[in-house]
Scaffold this motif. Structure first.
Motif, PDB file in Angstrom:
ATOM      1  N   THR A 179      29.463  21.983  -3.809  1.00  0.00           N
ATOM      2  CA  THR A 179      29.837  23.119  -2.961  1.00  0.00           C
ATOM      3  C   THR A 179      29.453  24.440  -3.600  1.00  0.00           C
ATOM      4  O   THR A 179      28.893  25.327  -2.949  1.00  0.00           O
ATOM      5  CB  THR A 179      31.353  23.100  -2.672  1.00  0.00           C
ATOM      6  OG1 THR A 179      31.678  21.888  -1.996  1.00  0.00           O
ATOM      7  CG2 THR A 179      31.758  24.275  -1.803  1.00  0.00           C
ATOM      8  N   ALA A 198      31.711  27.316   6.171  1.00  0.00           N
ATOM      9  CA  ALA A 198      32.158  26.263   5.263  1.00  0.00           C
ATOM     10  C   ALA A 198      33.439  26.666   4.554  1.00  0.00           C
ATOM     11  O   ALA A 198      34.387  25.869   4.438  1.00  0.00           O
ATOM     12  CB  ALA A 198      31.061  25.943   4.245  1.00  0.00           C
ATOM     13  N   GLY A 202      36.958  24.837   5.245  1.00  0.00           N
ATOM     14  CA  GLY A 202      37.555  24.225   4.056  1.00  0.00           C
ATOM     15  C   GLY A 202      38.955  24.733   3.785  1.00  0.00           C
ATOM     16  O   GLY A 202      39.859  23.955   3.428  1.00  0.00           O
ATOM     17  N   ASN A 206      42.379  22.503   3.870  1.00  0.00           N
ATOM     18  CA  ASN A 206      43.237  22.459   2.677  1.00  0.00           C
ATOM     19  C   ASN A 206      44.667  22.901   2.999  1.00  0.00           C
ATOM     20  O   ASN A 206      45.640  22.258   2.582  1.00  0.00           O
ATOM     21  CB  ASN A 206      42.637  23.339   1.585  1.00  0.00           C
ATOM     22  CG  ASN A 206      43.166  22.979   0.209  1.00  0.00           C
ATOM     23  OD1 ASN A 206      43.781  21.933   0.013  1.00  0.00           O
ATOM     24  ND2 ASN A 206      42.930  23.841  -0.756  1.00  0.00           N
ATOM     25  N   SER A 231      39.100  18.798   1.262  1.00  0.00           N
ATOM     26  CA  SER A 231      38.550  20.070   1.749  1.00  0.00           C
ATOM     27  C   SER A 231      37.178  20.354   1.154  1.00  0.00           C
ATOM     28  O   SER A 231      36.288  20.884   1.825  1.00  0.00           O
ATOM     29  CB  SER A 231      39.518  21.213   1.443  1.00  0.00           C
ATOM     30  OG  SER A 231      39.585  21.474   0.053  1.00  0.00           O
ATOM     31  N   TYR A 232      36.980  20.012  -0.123  1.00  0.00           N
ATOM     32  CA  TYR A 232      35.675  20.250  -0.744  1.00  0.00           C
ATOM     33  C   TYR A 232      34.597  19.345  -0.168  1.00  0.00           C
ATOM     34  O   TYR A 232      33.435  19.757  -0.015  1.00  0.00           O
ATOM     35  CB  TYR A 232      35.766  20.073  -2.266  1.00  0.00           C
ATOM     36  CG  TYR A 232      36.251  21.328  -2.972  1.00  0.00           C
ATOM     37  CD1 TYR A 232      35.431  22.447  -3.068  1.00  0.00           C
ATOM     38  CD2 TYR A 232      37.519  21.394  -3.521  1.00  0.00           C
ATOM     39  CE1 TYR A 232      35.861  23.596  -3.700  1.00  0.00           C
ATOM     40  CE2 TYR A 232      37.970  22.537  -4.157  1.00  0.00           C
ATOM     41  CZ  TYR A 232      37.138  23.639  -4.241  1.00  0.00           C
ATOM     42  OH  TYR A 232      37.572  24.779  -4.863  1.00  0.00           O
ATOM     43  N   VAL A 234      34.518  18.286   2.878  1.00  0.00           N
ATOM     44  CA  VAL A 234      34.211  18.869   4.189  1.00  0.00           C
ATOM     45  C   VAL A 234      33.230  20.028   4.036  1.00  0.00           C
ATOM     46  O   VAL A 234      32.229  20.144   4.771  1.00  0.00           O
ATOM     47  CB  VAL A 234      35.504  19.336   4.894  1.00  0.00           C
ATOM     48  CG1 VAL A 234      35.176  20.176   6.130  1.00  0.00           C
ATOM     49  CG2 VAL A 234      36.365  18.142   5.278  1.00  0.00           C
ATOM     50  N   MET A 235      33.484  20.905   3.056  1.00  0.00           N
ATOM     51  CA  MET A 235      32.585  22.044   2.822  1.00  0.00           C
ATOM     52  C   MET A 235      31.193  21.583   2.405  1.00  0.00           C
ATOM     53  O   MET A 235      30.177  22.134   2.854  1.00  0.00           O
ATOM     54  CB  MET A 235      33.182  22.972   1.762  1.00  0.00           C
ATOM     55  CG  MET A 235      34.365  23.786   2.250  1.00  0.00           C
ATOM     56  SD  MET A 235      34.923  25.031   1.067  1.00  0.00           S
ATOM     57  CE  MET A 235      35.871  24.026  -0.076  1.00  0.00           C
TER      58      MET A 235
END
Length: 626
Positions: A179, A198, A202, A206, A231-232, A234-235
């Motif tokens: 990321t 992003a 994210g 989160n 979350s990371y 996803v980003m």
């Protein structure tokens, strides 16, 4: 002499005669426009890179708010114990992103796209492999790590909670590295909106995950770490989609990855790791000091200050990273005046922004700290900690910008020295001295003293290298003696309309005459310069999507190098010609293709850049002076 040669010679003489009358005014206009274009490029980079630095610590920031507000001061203290490990991961991510991005930027400035692709591909491959190994080690060694970071003795609950957080956080390590790297490349990709999207998505993932974990699942600190990991990923998925689009600038290919390139950008990016490594050691030492001179409440207050740092310290880091990116680009093309202008814009903008931000943080410290601290005792102590640190921000940004500039320049020792002194030696020394005398307040004050001592040390180093006390930006630049062409070997100008194109052509004809150009190559250079400038200005006027056109002509040993860039939308004139071979228009561009020996186009930093090389010929008495 043929009629055509005589006409060309008359044109040269006419240009030289007119040059003196317009040169002074054109130079002033060019300098003013150049400042605007470079400042605009720097600001565009700054927005993306501030966001990029926030993205790295985004999970830790959100976790700090939720833990502090919903799980209590004891759990917040455990989070503070685990925080140095997350800072260390961020440091490794910064090594990969800053080193590879800087080298890719320099390669693009030289027109070497394949090399830039190789740096990006190597960074992605290295992030995946090394991140997976590092995450596995974190899971296996989580308890020894927490003991090393201060959770020892009779603090069994503190150790359990800190180790649990690391167990959930560890799977995120490969995604964190990816990321950070991909976010830093988004400006080279002209994809700022994707970087913002992003980060926003994210953050939402989160926050939602943390709330579900805390209020419904009751997954404790393991759940908090896991939601950060999700979350990371996803980003990372959002950022990777950029390289599936047809308009991407660089290409990710495992086949282009090279081990020696990983070593190359690791060495360049190491000063970025110094910050996080030193911050990790510093946090461990200061946590131990605070437990010695105070209580667990002081560690919680320090954790709040560290979480706040993720919020506004990212702006400081963003200024440093933007300086690294943009100066790397101009250092790659050995453009001294542009490097100077970027550094000036960075320092002016950084100081102004940090003075304003420092004042706002001091005024609104209470509401900001309240996001992280619900406990009254923690709140009171954290307010003092945050205010003292906010006062150090204007000097902090100056040190950060200069350190990143020296990193881009390749002065690694100086960059390392500044970083280690600022983030470890000075702060720990002052904290231990002042903490023993003034208790917790002395620790908070040490951060202001640290920035002052670091800047003073740099002044002394620059003084020693130059043999005089630094008085201007030039004194701090410390460029090599052989950096770039000499002023008399190059011409730079900017134009916004057709009249300024005419004035610039007068300056180009005069420059070619003074440099003794042969008639053939001079005609080729002039043709390419005029047609490309006219085309760029036409795009600006017709589409209204840019404001500046910049040209740089360099007299090299065996060739003329012509670099033209504009801040409009992507337009590759040579690709357009390939796609429209059957159409009988744009004769000027077709002549440029015939006249140039090499043409390279890249669209990066939201700028079109065309680099043209034209070989010189033996003059045999037929140069323009003759």
């Amino acid at each position: 002499m043929t009629y055509q040669e005589k006409d060309q010679t008359d044109h040269f003489r006419h240009a030289a005669d007119e040059c003196m009358s317009v040169r002074k005014n054109a130079k002033k206009q060019g300098e003013a426009m150049k400042n605007r274009m470079i400042s605009h490029t720097f600001r565009q980079s700054l927005y993306v890179l501030v966001l990029s630095s926030m993205v790295t610590m985004l999970g830790a920031l959100v976790d700090g708010i939720i833990i502090g507000r919903l799980m209590g001061s004891a759990v917040m203290a455990a989070y503070g114990i685990a925080l140095p490990a997350t800072v260390l991961i961020a440091g490794i991510a910064n090594v990969v992103s800053s080193g590879s991005q800087s080298l890719s930027s320099k390669a693009l400035a030289r027109g070497e796209k394949d090399t830039a692709d190789a740096y990006l591909s190597s960074a992605v491959t290295g992030s995946l492999i090394f991140g997976a190994a590092l995450g596995a080690l974190m899971i296996l060694l989580r308890e020894p790590l927490c003991i090393l970071m201060g959770a020892e003795g009779g603090k069994a609950k503190l150790l359990s909670d800190a180790a649990s957080y690391l167990a959930g956080y560890a799977p995120a390590v490969p995604a964190i590295l990816l990321t950070q790297t991909l976010s830093s490349y988004m400006h080279l990709e002209n994809a700022r909106k994707r970087a913002f999207a992003a980060a926003l998505i994210g953050t939402v993932v989160n926050c939602a995950g943390d709330l579900v974990n805390t209020l419904f699942v009751h997954g404790g600190m393991v759940g908090m770490g896991l939601t950060t990991a999700i979350s990371y990923y996803v980003m990372t998925a959002i950022l990777l989609q950029q390289y599936r689009r047809p308009e991407h600038v660089l290409t990710i290919s495992p086949q282009k990855s090279r081990l020696h390139l990983i070593g190359e950008f690791t060495v360049l990016g190491l000063p970025s790791a110094d910050i996080q490594v030193c911050s990790t050691v510093r946090t461990v030492l200061l946590n131990r000091l605070l437990l010695t001179i105070s209580t667990q409440i002081a560690v919680s207050a320090f954790s709040v200050r560290m979480s706040m740092y993720n919020l506004y310290g990212s702006v400081v880091i963003g200024f440093g990273l933007a300086t690294l990116l943009v100066t790397s680009f101009y250092i790659g093309e050995e453009n001294e005046s542009s490097v100077r202008e970027v550094l000036t814009a960075a320092l002016r903008g950084g100081i102004f922004t940090m003075v304003v931000l420092s004042a706002l943080v001091c005024i609104f410290t209470g509401p900001l700290v309240r996001m992280f601290a619900g406990d009254t005792e923690v709140f009171s102590m954290a307010v003092d900690s945050v205010r003292f640190f906010a006062l150090s921000l204007p000097i902090f940004v100056v040190n950060s910008i200069l350190s990143k500039y020296y990193q881009a320049l390749g002065r690694h020792v100086l960059s390392h020295v500044m970083t280690i002194l600022e983030n470890l030696i000075y702060v720990c020394l002052l904290a231990f001295l002042l903490g023993r005398s003034f208790n917790v307040t002395g620790v908070w004050v040490s951060f202001i003293g640290t920035e002052l001592l670091t800047l003073l040390t740099l002044l002394l180093i620059v003084w020693g290298k130059n043999g005089r006390f630094p008085r201007s930006i030039d004194d701090f630049m410390l460029l090599p003696a052989d950096f770039g062409p000499r002023p008399e070997e190059q011409l730079q100008a900017e134009c916004e309309n057709r009249l300024q194109v005419e004035e610039t052509m007068v300056r180009i004809w005069s420059f070619l005459k003074v440099r003794g150009a042969d008639q053939k190559s001079a005609s080729q250079v002039a043709l390419c310069a005029e047609e490309l400038m006219k085309n760029a200005v036409e795009q600006v006027e017709r589409r209204g999507d840019g404001r500046h056109v910049q040209i740089r002509l360099m007299d090299k040993k065996k060739e003329w190098a012509l670099c033209l860039r504009d801040d409009g939308k992507s337009f590759d004139p040579m690709r357009w010609l390939r796609d429209h071979e059957e159409e009988k228009e744009r004769y000027g561009l077709r002549l440029v293709r015939l006249a140039a020996d090499d043409i390279q186009h890249v669209y990066t930093l939201n700028m079109n850049q065309i680099l043209i090389r034209i070989k010189k010929e033996e003059t045999n008495g037929t140069d323009l002076q003759t």
